[in-house]
Each structure stands twice: as C-alpha cells, then as structure tokens.
Design an enzyme around this catalytic site. Structure first.
Site, short mmCIF file in Angstrom:
data_model
loop_
_atom_site.label_atom_id
_atom_site.label_comp_id
_atom_site.label_asym_id
_atom_site.label_seq_id
_atom_site.Cartn_x
_atom_site.Cartn_y
_atom_site.Cartn_z
N LYS A 169 -6.45 14.23 11.76
CA LYS A 169 -6.60 12.78 11.90
C LYS A 169 -5.09 12.27 11.66
O LYS A 169 -5.45 11.84 9.82
CB LYS A 169 -8.11 12.57 10.47
CG LYS A 169 -9.20 11.56 10.91
CD LYS A 169 -8.59 10.24 10.72
CE LYS A 169 -8.18 9.56 9.18
NZ LYS A 169 -7.86 9.14 9.57
N GLU A 244 -0.21 15.45 -0.52
CA GLU A 244 1.54 13.77 -0.85
C GLU A 244 0.81 12.71 -0.78
O GLU A 244 0.20 11.61 -0.27
CB GLU A 244 1.98 14.19 0.35
CG GLU A 244 2.20 15.38 0.67
CD GLU A 244 3.70 16.32 -0.88
OE1 GLU A 244 4.14 15.25 -1.25
OE2 GLU A 244 3.11 17.07 -0.35
N CYS A 278 6.93 6.07 0.73
CA CYS A 278 6.32 6.84 -1.06
C CYS A 278 7.24 6.98 -1.52
O CYS A 278 7.33 7.32 -2.86
CB CYS A 278 5.65 7.89 -0.47
SG CYS A 278 5.97 9.30 0.30
N GLU A 378 2.72 1.01 -7.09
CA GLU A 378 2.90 1.03 -5.77
C GLU A 378 2.53 -0.01 -4.87
O GLU A 378 1.82 -0.39 -4.71
CB GLU A 378 2.44 2.37 -5.07
CG GLU A 378 3.78 2.66 -3.72
CD GLU A 378 3.21 3.79 -2.88
OE1 GLU A 378 1.83 4.16 -3.00
OE2 GLU A 378 4.15 4.64 -3.04
P1 NAD Z 1 -4.70 5.65 3.17
O1 NAD Z 1 -4.63 6.29 1.43
O2 NAD Z 1 -5.39 4.73 3.04
O3 NAD Z 1 -5.09 6.54 4.31
C1 NAD Z 1 -4.17 7.36 4.55
C2 NAD Z 1 -5.40 7.90 5.62
O4 NAD Z 1 -5.95 9.53 4.19
C3 NAD Z 1 -6.02 7.51 7.07
O5 NAD Z 1 -5.69 8.53 7.39
C4 NAD Z 1 -6.86 6.97 7.11
O6 NAD Z 1 -7.52 6.90 7.64
C5 NAD Z 1 -6.88 8.27 5.57
N1 NAD Z 1 -8.44 7.99 4.97
C6 NAD Z 1 -8.39 7.11 4.43
N2 NAD Z 1 -10.02 7.18 3.42
C7 NAD Z 1 -10.16 8.58 3.29
C8 NAD Z 1 -11.45 9.50 3.37
N3 NAD Z 1 -12.46 8.52 2.49
N4 NAD Z 1 -11.63 9.94 3.13
C9 NAD Z 1 -11.24 11.11 4.05
N5 NAD Z 1 -9.35 10.50 4.88
C10 NAD Z 1 -9.46 9.00 5.03
O7 NAD Z 1 -3.13 5.59 3.19
P2 NAD Z 1 -2.06 4.86 3.82
O8 NAD Z 1 -2.70 3.37 3.98
O9 NAD Z 1 -2.76 4.66 4.71
O10 NAD Z 1 -0.87 4.77 3.66
C11 NAD Z 1 -0.17 3.64 2.70
C12 NAD Z 1 -0.04 5.54 1.75
O11 NAD Z 1 0.34 6.46 2.33
C13 NAD Z 1 0.93 5.08 0.17
O12 NAD Z 1 0.17 4.69 -1.04
C14 NAD Z 1 2.23 5.91 -0.07
O13 NAD Z 1 1.96 6.14 -1.41
C15 NAD Z 1 0.64 6.98 0.16
N6 NAD Z 1 2.36 8.08 1.26
C16 NAD Z 1 2.06 9.36 0.35
C17 NAD Z 1 3.45 9.71 0.74
C18 NAD Z 1 3.83 11.70 0.53
O14 NAD Z 1 4.36 12.28 1.30
N7 NAD Z 1 3.59 11.49 -1.09
C19 NAD Z 1 4.03 9.45 2.32
C20 NAD Z 1 3.86 8.59 2.97
C21 NAD Z 1 2.22 7.40 2.63
#
Ligand code: NAD
Length: 473
Positions: A169, A244, A278, A378
């Site tokens: 997804k 992650e 991140c 963050e």
């Molecule tokens: P997000 O958590 O909003 O979304 C990430 C993914 O999860 C998307 O595909 C989103 O559609 C999905 N999602 C959202 N709500 C959900 C739910 N209730 N159930 C299941 N899936 C759901 O994050 P974002 O805004 O897309 O990305 C930015 C964040 O990601 C930042 O906080 C960043 O630190 C983190 N990030 C972490 C890493 C890592 O490897 N640690 C890498 C990249 C980004």
C-alpha cells in the site's frame, strides 16, 4: 495530464472497486498534474486473497529460484530508471541529483536482497535440533511518499527473498512512481499473486491490511503516530510488525573536529532529501567554546545550499511535497522564533525570487536548547537546530535525550574517539565522519523510532519465523 486508474492484483492491472479521484500535484509549481483512482477496502481484500493463494507454492520455492527472480526484478526496474527519475522529480520535487540516487536505489535494493539470499542459511543445527527459518505468510507493506519507489521495492525485496507473498500500500501521493515501478515489476515474470500493489488511503486500504486476518506480517514506514496505531491494531492478532518511524537525529561535533568539514557534513545530514528524511541530522551539537567559530563555518557552507527548481543542477533542496507539509514547516519556524531560538540562516516564507511552489528557506537556528519544540519534534523539512554542550558526557546526554533513536552522526578528527562516543549513543545507526548509506547494515530505530530492522540479513529475517525441529538426527 496523468491518469492512473489501475491497481495491480494477481498479476494483472485491474480497475479498482474504489472510485475516489485523488489529485496529484507538481510541488514545484503547485499545478495539478494528474489524478489517481484510489483503491478501497474491497480491493485490499482481493489483493490479500491473491497473495494468500500464491503463498503455499511460492513459500516452497528454492532460494535459488527467488535469487533469479529478484535479479530479473532488479533488471526490470533498472531499465525504467529514467522514467522513474522523471516521476520522482515531477510528483515529489526531489532535486535531480537526489532523484537519480533514489531511482537507482529502487533497483539496487532488489539486487542487494538477491546477494544476501544467495548465502542465507535457512536451516542450521542448534544443540541436537534442526532450526529452520520459515516464511511468515502474507505481508502487508505500507510506505510513505518521501522515497516511495525505494520503499516499495526495498520492502518487497526482503519479503519475497524470505518466501513471503505481499500486498503493498504505497502513499496516495506517489501515483506516478508507483505506476512506473509496478509496470517494471510486471515485466519481470513473477508468479501471479506473489506481489500486489494497491494505492489507496491509509485509513481505508492501509487500515484494512493492518486488521486483515490473513495478513501475518506488517512492515510500515511512516510517522510515529500512525505506527503506534498500527501496532495497537496488530496486537489483536499478534501480527509480526516492523515499524520504521520518525527521528530527531543528533550530529555530534566533537571538540577536535575540523569545523569546515563538520559544517559541510552537518548540512548534508540535515538537508538530505530536502529535509524530508527520517534520518536527517536535525540537532547539531557543538562544544560551547566553539559555537561562534562553528556558526561562521556553517553560514559560509550555506553558500552551497540552493533551494529552488528541482530540475536545475545547482539545486540541493527541492520543494516540500505538499501544501500541508509546507504549512507544517512554516509553523515550526514560527515556533522556533517564539521560543527564543536565534535564526542564523533562513526563516519564514519562500526563498527570495520564488513566487510559487512549496519551497522553504533553508533554515538554521542557534541558541536552541533541547527542551524547545524544534529540538524535540520531527519537523520533516530543511530546518536545523544548533545546541551547545559542555563536555563529551554532556553531548552524549543531550544526544540521547529524545524520544527517538533512529540515526546519529559523530564528527571528529580522531576515529577511535568517535567510535567510543558512537558506542554510547542510543540509535539504530551511528555514522562516523560520513553520511553514506550501507545497504548491508541493519537499519531501524531505538525507542519511538520503531521496531525491528530492515536491510541485509536482518531485513530478510523480519519476514521469517524461527522453527526448531527436535529429535531428528
Ligand atoms: P504517514 O504515517 O502519514 O503515512 C505513511 C503511510 O501510512 C502512508 O502510505 C499512509 O497512507 C499510511 N497510513 C496512514 N494512516 C494509516 C492507518 N491508519 N493505517 C494504515 N496505514 C496508514 O507518514 P507520511 O506523512 O506519509 O510520511 C512521513 C513520516 O514518515 C515522517 O514522520 C517520517 O519520519 C516517517 N518516515 C520514516 C522512515 C523510516 O524509515 N524510519 C522513512 C521515511 C519516512
């Protein structure tokens, strides 16, 4: 205008049951560049069913068959590298040099997983028993927008190497990249149902995967808040879960460091991926006595930092991915000022001469203390904080005083001393005098930066259960 109206289930491009139309933007111009028809929970069910049907046969394939398959997948994604680069620049706004790295990375993770798998011992002797590493089952892989192509292929590479089948997804904001990657993987002759790619919203398709009784393993990259919710739901069926999440990584400049080198490294670590990383090094820790000299080095190194058109070769920082993200970063800049931090570069608004696009002024605050909001939360944009420390013990204490623990950087003229400091930092990765990624090394967070590890052997093992068979010779 791009129109993406197919998802990928059971080896075929199909029209989703979901019918929501989602706009895709070019963040450098704010123009709508296309639409994605989003999948819904019904599509998620169909994808899981396909992955479940494929699992019994695929989980029994030989590692060599999967090595060959991963190599075909690598070749197929590599062949689309230019298209992928174009998609990454157009819908995400990564500067061209970064976008090239991202497009290349998306194929390399497949090749790297093949290399690990080639030598991976699925069966070992422990005591008088045989220990077998067995694929867990259907994996649900949920990815964010900030390097989506690489997250899709990276998670798929590990899951498929282990012998799991998968439903991905991706972020709803990554439609173009997802389309290129899916077409490439479709051409790689993978048995049907082994991977399925279903673009939809997190609270529909994502939530359906997380709650699905036939999904045995979840691997999620995204925000800490969403990760916690996923873990709560996953607990209902004790799904194996890799998370992650976010970070607030320290860059520790030791008192023997060359300040020119340290400032350059700090800006590379802090502004990588336009600050939407991140692993960005967002808290720069410098010795109190060297603050003024470090600030001068940093301000002079800022001359090489350019925010602007991602297609311009001189650009190092592209736009934020969305207006929402732009607003979020602006708010943190205002909060930093209100809490008494001192701007030494950047500030609110767009960079001079840029009238449109979600561009942020590359911003550095000094006089930041570790209790300020900008040091704790963050930001996910090009906004860095300089903090001072008294001595090495104080530096380590400030570095570890965070809810996160994803990555840390240590800069020193003495690698042995830096290594010793690295040993006292609570983070999944500590980079000494470098910002380079190592694909063989485990990646993941301590504390609220996540659970489990990705990459290399550790990444494959996240998709395996350990089984002991006793009483066999
Ligand atoms: P997000 O958590 O909003 O979304 C990430 C993914 O999860 C998307 O595909 C989103 O559609 C999905 N999602 C959202 N709500 C959900 C739910 N209730 N159930 C299941 N899936 C759901 O994050 P974002 O805004 O897309 O990305 C930015 C964040 O990601 C930042 O906080 C960043 O630190 C983190 N990030 C972490 C890493 C890592 O490897 N640690 C890498 C990249 C980004």
């Amino acid at each position: 205008m791009h129109r993406i109206d197919r998802i990928y289930i059971d080896g075929a491009f199909v029209t989703p049951h979901g019918d929501e139309r989602f706009d895709l933007f070019n963040p450098a111009t704010e123009a709508v560049i296309g639409h994605v028809r989003l999948a819904d929970a019904v599509d998620a069910d169909l994808a899981v069913a396909a992955a479940r049907r494929a699992f019994p046969a695929f989980s029994r394939t030989s590692p060599q068959m999967r090595v060959d398959m991963l190599r075909r997948m690598h070749e197929a994604v590599r062949a689309r590298e230019d298209d992928l680069l174009e998609a990454i620049v157009e819908e995400y706004g990564a500067p061209a040099s970064r976008a090239r790295w991202m497009a290349r990375h998306a194929s390399e993770v497949l090749r790297d997983a093949a290399a690990v798998l080639e030598n991976y011992p699925f069966t070992r002797r422990v005591g008088t028993s045989e220990v077998v590493m067995q694929p867990i089952g259907v994996a649900g892989l949920i990815t964010p927008w900030n390097n989506d192509a690489g997250f899709i292929t990276g998670k798929l590479a590990a899951a498929l190497a282990a012998g799991c089948t998968a439903v991905v997804k991706p972020s709803e904001m990554s439609g173009l990249q997802t389309q290129v990657v899916t077409e490439a993987l479709h051409a790689a002759d993978v048995p049907r149902g082994v991977f399925n790619i279903v673009t939809g919203r997190g609270d529909t398709v994502g939530a359906a995967l997380v709650a699905h009784p036939d999904v045995a393993k979840l691997s999620f990259t995204g925000s800490t808040a969403v990760g916690k919710g996923i873990l709560r739901t996953a607990a209902e069926s004790l799904k194996r879960t890799t998370l992650e999440l976010g970070g607030k990584s320290p860059v520790i400049v030791l008192d023997d460091a060359d300040l020119t080198q340290a400032a350059t490294l700090a800006l590379q670590a802090g502004f990588m991926n336009s600050g939407q990383a991140c692993i960005a090094g967002t808290r720069i820790l410098v010795p109190q006595a060297r603050l003024k000299a470090f600030e001068a080095s940093l301000v002079s190194a800022m001359a090489d930092v350019r925010a602007g058109d991602p297609r311009d070769a001189a650009t190092t920082i592209g736009p934020m991915v969305s207006e929402k993200q732009w607003q979020r970063v602006q708010r943190y800049i205002r909060v930093g000022i209100a809490e008494g931090a001192r701007l030494i570069a950047g500030g609110e608004g767009r960079p001079a001469g840029i009238g449109a696009g979600w561009f942020v002024r590359p911003t550095v605050f000094s006089d930041v203390t570790n209790d300020m909001t900008i040091a704790r939360e963050e930001i996910f944009g090009p906004v860095l904080s300089i903090l001072t420390y008294r001595d090495e013990a104080d530096a380590i204490s400030i570095a570890n005083d965070t809810p996160y623990g994803l990555q840390a950087y240590v800069v020193s003229a003495d690698p042995a001393r830096a290594r010793e400091v690295a040993g006292r930092i609570d983070a999944g990765r500590v980079l000494v005098n470098t910002v380079a990624h190592d694909p063989a090394a485990p990646f993941g967070g301590f504390k609220q930066s996540g659970l489990g590890r990705e990459y290399g052997t550790y990444g494959i093992e996240a998709f395996l259960e350990t089984k002991a068979v006793l009483g066999v010779a």
